[in-house]
Design an enzyme around this catalytic site. Sequence first.
Site, PDB file in Angstrom:
ATOM      1  CE  LYS A 100      -4.443   0.624   0.537  1.00 53.08           C
ATOM      2  NZ  LYS A 100      -5.616   0.093  -0.326  1.00 53.08           N
ATOM      3  N   GLY A 127     -24.034   3.529   2.323  1.00 52.53           N
ATOM      4  CA  GLY A 127     -23.159   3.813   1.501  1.00 52.53           C
ATOM      5  C   GLY A 127     -23.528   3.598   0.222  1.00 52.53           C
ATOM      6  N   GLY A 141     -22.211   4.304  -3.070  1.00 52.02           N
ATOM      7  CA  GLY A 141     -21.180   4.772  -3.954  1.00 52.02           C
ATOM      8  C   GLY A 141     -20.795   3.473  -4.942  1.00 52.02           C
ATOM      9  CB  VAL A 196     -18.821  -0.768  -2.436  1.00 52.17           C
ATOM     10  CG1 VAL A 196     -19.145  -2.187  -2.155  1.00 52.17           C
ATOM     11  CG2 VAL A 196     -17.304  -0.929  -2.789  1.00 52.17           C
ATOM     12  N   GLY A 197     -21.642   0.115  -3.003  1.00 54.18           N
ATOM     13  CA  GLY A 197     -23.074  -0.150  -2.352  1.00 54.18           C
ATOM     14  C   GLY A 197     -23.899  -0.035  -3.553  1.00 54.18           C
TER      15      GLY A 197
HETATM   16  P1  NAD Z   1     -17.223   5.570  -2.659  1.00 57.47           P
HETATM   17  O1  NAD Z   1     -16.671   6.741  -2.084  1.00 57.47           O
HETATM   18  O2  NAD Z   1     -17.604   5.284  -4.024  1.00 57.47           O
HETATM   19  O3  NAD Z   1     -18.745   5.575  -1.932  1.00 57.47           O
HETATM   20  C1  NAD Z   1     -18.959   5.713  -0.617  1.00 57.47           C
HETATM   21  C2  NAD Z   1     -20.345   5.856  -0.078  1.00 57.47           C
HETATM   22  O4  NAD Z   1     -20.571   5.975   1.340  1.00 57.47           O
HETATM   23  C3  NAD Z   1     -20.738   7.413  -0.566  1.00 57.47           C
HETATM   24  O5  NAD Z   1     -22.187   7.148  -1.003  1.00 57.47           O
HETATM   25  C4  NAD Z   1     -20.782   8.160   0.586  1.00 57.47           C
HETATM   26  O6  NAD Z   1     -21.866   9.166   0.688  1.00 57.47           O
HETATM   27  C5  NAD Z   1     -21.085   7.251   1.666  1.00 57.47           C
HETATM   28  N1  NAD Z   1     -21.088   7.438   2.954  1.00 57.47           N
HETATM   29  C6  NAD Z   1     -19.631   8.008   3.574  1.00 57.47           C
HETATM   30  N2  NAD Z   1     -19.672   7.958   4.934  1.00 57.47           N
HETATM   31  C7  NAD Z   1     -21.039   7.575   5.307  1.00 57.47           C
HETATM   32  C8  NAD Z   1     -21.647   7.272   6.398  1.00 57.47           C
HETATM   33  N3  NAD Z   1     -21.126   7.749   7.533  1.00 57.47           N
HETATM   34  N4  NAD Z   1     -22.870   6.807   6.476  1.00 57.47           N
HETATM   35  C9  NAD Z   1     -23.362   6.524   5.393  1.00 57.47           C
HETATM   36  N5  NAD Z   1     -22.819   6.518   3.949  1.00 57.47           N
HETATM   37  C10 NAD Z   1     -21.620   7.264   3.893  1.00 57.47           C
HETATM   38  O7  NAD Z   1     -16.556   4.526  -1.903  1.00 57.47           O
HETATM   39  P2  NAD Z   1     -16.443   3.117  -2.324  1.00 57.47           P
HETATM   40  O8  NAD Z   1     -15.437   2.661  -3.510  1.00 57.47           O
HETATM   41  O9  NAD Z   1     -17.908   2.449  -2.759  1.00 57.47           O
HETATM   42  O10 NAD Z   1     -15.813   2.077  -1.169  1.00 57.47           O
HETATM   43  C11 NAD Z   1     -16.620   1.982   0.141  1.00 57.47           C
HETATM   44  C12 NAD Z   1     -16.151   1.186   0.977  1.00 57.47           C
HETATM   45  O11 NAD Z   1     -15.664  -0.150   0.344  1.00 57.47           O
HETATM   46  C13 NAD Z   1     -14.561   1.548   1.454  1.00 57.47           C
HETATM   47  O12 NAD Z   1     -14.398   1.261   2.989  1.00 57.47           O
HETATM   48  C14 NAD Z   1     -13.586   1.107   0.658  1.00 57.47           C
HETATM   49  O13 NAD Z   1     -12.412   0.897   1.238  1.00 57.47           O
HETATM   50  C15 NAD Z   1     -14.263  -0.276   0.526  1.00 57.47           C
HETATM   51  N6  NAD Z   1     -13.804  -0.989  -0.758  1.00 57.47           N
HETATM   52  C16 NAD Z   1     -14.142  -0.501  -1.879  1.00 57.47           C
HETATM   53  C17 NAD Z   1     -13.730  -1.358  -3.122  1.00 57.47           C
HETATM   54  C18 NAD Z   1     -13.816  -0.969  -4.502  1.00 57.47           C
HETATM   55  O14 NAD Z   1     -13.837  -1.567  -5.442  1.00 57.47           O
HETATM   56  N7  NAD Z   1     -14.086   0.595  -4.900  1.00 57.47           N
HETATM   57  C19 NAD Z   1     -13.194  -2.580  -2.758  1.00 57.47           C
HETATM   58  C20 NAD Z   1     -13.023  -3.064  -1.573  1.00 57.47           C
HETATM   59  C21 NAD Z   1     -13.403  -2.357  -0.652  1.00 57.47           C
END
Ligand code: NAD
Length: 370
Positions: free
Chosen positions: A77, A177, A179, A181-182
């Site tokens: 990392k 969330g 974003g 992932v969600g």
């Molecule tokens: P992103 O920034 O695209 O989305 C994050 C979402 O979470 C947004 O909708 C944001 O508004 C929301 N959010 C932030 N704080 C919040 C809270 N307190 N309560 C409710 N919603 C909240 O990020 P992402 O890429 O979707 O990643 C989300 C998580 O998954 C992170 O922990 C990241 O490390 C993990 N992750 C991501 C991936 C990937 O492929 N992108 C892979 C493995 C793990």
Amino acid sequence: MKEIYQFYDELGPTKIVHVYEPRIGLKAVLVVDNVAAGPSVGGIRMAPDVSTEECFRLARAMTLKNAAAGLAHGGGKAVLYGDPKMPRTQKEILIRGLANALRDIKEYILAPDMGTDEECMAWIKDEVDRVVGLPREVGGIPLDEIGATGWGIRHAAEVALGECDFKLEGARVVIQGFGAVGKHAARFLGEQGAVLVGAADSAGAIYNPRGLNINQLIELKAAGQSVAEYPDGRKGDREAVIDMECDIWIPAARPDVIHADNVGRLKARLVVEGANIPITHDAERMLHERGVLCIPDFIANAGGVICAAMEYKGACEVTALAAIEEKLRHNTKLVLDAVRQKGILPREAAMELALQRVKRAVSFRRWSVF
Ligand code: NAD
């Protein structure tokens, strides 16, 4: 600051590189944790408050995630000090500077993480070749755009349902969330007949037991609005997502959102961890004791890094999605079999699986440093 050497153990870290170039304001740290299985893959996190300790913990998490996923990669990392929203030209200089500083660290393949994106990876590609998470135009597979992690979550959930007394068809899903992932987890589970009844982002939450229109929510987010602007449902603050009654609860936002003090509020039968470390170990244990099955983060959310590893091999999108499906289903099953046979927690089973693979890879090596 804690002494970094206290974290050293039989697995690593094998190399820590500090990068400092005051003329362009470049300050960064790279931790290469364990490379027994192959060169490390892990993203570059850009934030003003990162630290060497955080970088090490994230690198170790990648060692475990990559091993559990059965990838020919170790864990690493990098953290880059700075505001990721700084002017684009300034950010480009820092990213290109970092790429050049890491040019000769062959044990590390650069990738995106919080604060860096595919455009940053394209700048890196222009400097050095060892990079994944690239835009399509330069041969990449845009893993967030295609929903690689959400695709894996769907498959982990499907396998986990073999241990539950309800089906995916008609299952009520809540996602914290919305974003990268969600929203894709919602989309893929919705395609299998699950019903999204609740969602939250950083600005608020929405709940409707009759179901939310997933495409409409995705459009809202694309227009820069919050899921709480959805017209038909009960609005709440973002914390309200913890209290929403459902069958499957998917954390896909921040770390440590469920802990011993609020875990009692969660009303779900299955939790599939999309975010990294969203639930403290104490809270996971409490869920287990209540009969709530919890698929740990580094098993359930490995879709993104599997996609990156496939991209590095030159695979196409279809092959990458097939690999995610195959690995997520297989590993979720291995974890659940161990839980059943040994009476241990899913996280303990996942750790056993990952550590056993890393240690076996280490046993093939003369020593871990190149
Ligand atoms: P992103 O920034 O695209 O989305 C994050 C979402 O979470 C947004 O909708 C944001 O508004 C929301 N959010 C932030 N704080 C919040 C809270 N307190 N309560 C409710 N919603 C909240 O990020 P992402 O890429 O979707 O990643 C989300 C998580 O998954 C992170 O922990 C990241 O490390 C993990 N992750 C991501 C991936 C990937 O492929 N992108 C892979 C493995 C793990």
